[in-house]
Design an enzyme around this catalytic site. Structure first.
Site, PDB file in Angstrom:
ATOM      1  N   ASP A   1      32.992  43.474  43.700  1.00  0.00           N
ATOM      2  CA  ASP A   1      32.777  42.773  42.435  1.00  0.00           C
ATOM      3  C   ASP A   1      31.364  43.045  41.932  1.00  0.00           C
ATOM      4  O   ASP A   1      30.444  43.346  42.705  1.00  0.00           O
ATOM      5  CB  ASP A   1      33.036  41.271  42.581  1.00  0.00           C
ATOM      6  CG  ASP A   1      32.089  40.583  43.544  1.00  0.00           C
ATOM      7  OD1 ASP A   1      31.849  41.127  44.648  1.00  0.00           O
ATOM      8  OD2 ASP A   1      31.578  39.484  43.214  1.00  0.00           O
TER       9      ASP A   1
ATOM     10  N   GLU B   1      31.355  38.321  46.038  1.00  0.00           N
ATOM     11  CA  GLU B   1      29.974  38.178  46.529  1.00  0.00           C
ATOM     12  C   GLU B   1      29.027  37.751  45.423  1.00  0.00           C
ATOM     13  O   GLU B   1      28.091  36.995  45.653  1.00  0.00           O
ATOM     14  CB  GLU B   1      29.508  39.489  47.159  1.00  0.00           C
ATOM     15  CG  GLU B   1      28.283  39.356  48.048  1.00  0.00           C
ATOM     16  CD  GLU B   1      26.950  39.445  47.289  1.00  0.00           C
ATOM     17  OE1 GLU B   1      25.905  39.079  47.861  1.00  0.00           O
ATOM     18  OE2 GLU B   1      26.958  39.887  46.114  1.00  0.00           O
TER      19      GLU B   1
END
Length: 382
Positions: A73, A137
């Site tokens: 991400d 994250e």
């Protein structure tokens, strides 16, 4: 059957083209599952509460294992017009690859996936190689690596050691690896007094006076002088507000936010007790109600220098010519969760452009990083 080595730059480019802005998967984990599955990795999606995660293992369950951790991400691109190149175009120019996630950290994921696949194909080890890759994250972090570790515990899966591929080098490739991280916590402080006319302060209770007194005591002296592996802890006031448009009114309420990055001289719980103790004393002395809400993002931790640290440091030095500094600086990472599972280190690329407009990373460094990870794998299973 022989296979061509996986090009980590081409894989980085393919991942950048996946618009995986937290918590959108964007096709990134699906791509990695295909690549890893073709190499014989058993891949499992471990999604939780809509957050995408991928677990992949080559080798026997329960065997001695080398683990990698990373995320696909990315943060939002911001103003697209400010970018000189398509943020999801993965353009290669000037010896660099450009795009959101190029530095943080699709190149790191591509490097360890490429290293792992080539390693198990060329020299199948006696043991297992495990990859834990999250799509959360850059977000809250509640259902990313935490979810993977929870699932692993329930399924009897385990990493013996883990290397996190976050960018760790400030300026030169190979100059720094992380053997720990500071803890992080935030105080959200609310002061409630009594509103009144500024000319008649005896008829009011000024919450700002009590609040600034508390903040003054919090910042009056350093929290510590540092420890063996950590710099001194840092306490920073990040907001003060009372939303008062009038210059002649004592407000009824004021708020502040304090962020603390703390070393292993402290625990989150200890700092909460310290802050609440200060607030209780000042509240008793001023009559202004002081309420503290705390949020602990992670505790400090360190992986002491030993065999695993030496192995990774030697791999870095062999490929870059630099002996990496063993550091605990910077913010937080998912290593703060992995440290409860197994010994964990972080090593990755130069991170100067992460989260910036025109994020990019040097092509040569991606190849170097793959070589470092491959060398670490060979040394671990030698």
């Amino acid at each position: 059957m022989t296979h061509a080595p996986i090009d980590p730059v081409a894989l980085t480019a393919a991942l950048i083209r996946c618009p995986s802005v937290t918590p959108v998967e964007g096709g990134a984990l699906e791509l990695l599952a295909r690549v890893l599955g073709e190499a014989g990795f058993a891949c499992t999606r471990v999604d939780r509460n809509g957050v995408p995660n991928l677990f992949a293992r080559w080798g026997a369950k329960g065997a001695r294992s080398f683990g990698f951790n990373g995320h696909t991400d990315v943060v939002p691109v911001g103003d697209v017009a400010a970018w000189s190149r398509d943020p999801f175009g993965a353009e290669i120019a000037e010896g660099q690859i450009w795009g959101r996630g190029a530095s943080d950290m699709k190149s790191g994921v591509a490097a360890f996936v490429a290293a792992a696949v080539d390693f198990v194909r060329e020299t199948p080890p006696e043991g297992a190689v495990i990859l834990t890759i999250t799509g959360d994250e850059e977000g809250p972090g509640r259902d990313g690596t935490r979810a993977l570790l929870d699932w692993m515990a329930a399924e009897g899966e385990a990493m013996s050691v883990c290397l996190v591929g976050e960018p760790t080098c400030p300026e030169r490739m190979g100059e720094m690896m992380k053997i720990g991280r500071r803890g992080s916590m935030t105080f959200y402080i609310e002061a409630e007094g009594v509103q009144g006319h500024a000319a008649y302060p005896h008829r009011a209770k000024n919450p700002l006076h009590a609040l600034t007194r508390l903040l003054g005591e919090m910042t009056a002296a350093p929290l510590d002088q540092g420890t063996a592996h950590f710099e001194p802890s840092s306490l920073q006031i990040t907001t003060i507000d009372c939303a008062n448009p009038a210059n002649n009114v004592i407000p009824a309420r004021a708020t502040a936010t304090v962020n603390i990055r703390f070393n292993d001289a402290h625990s989150g719980a200890g700092l909460v007790a310290w802050g609440e103790g200060l607030a209780a004393r000042i509240e008793a002395e001023t009559g202004v109600r002081l309420t503290l809400r705390s949020e602990i993002s992670g505790e400090s931790f360190v992986t002491p220098p030993g065999a695993f640290v030496a192995l990774v440091a030697a791999a870095v030095e062999a490929e870059t010519g630099l002996r990496p500094e063993l550091s605990t600086t910077g913010g937080t990472s998912d290593a703060r969760f992995v440290k409860d599972h197994c010994p964990v280190l972080e090593f990755g690329l130069v991170g100067q452009t992460m989260h910036k407009v025109d994020e990019r990373v040097e092509i040569a460094h991606i190849h170097q990083l793959k070589a470092i990870y491959a060398r670490a794998l060979r040394a671990f299973f030698a």
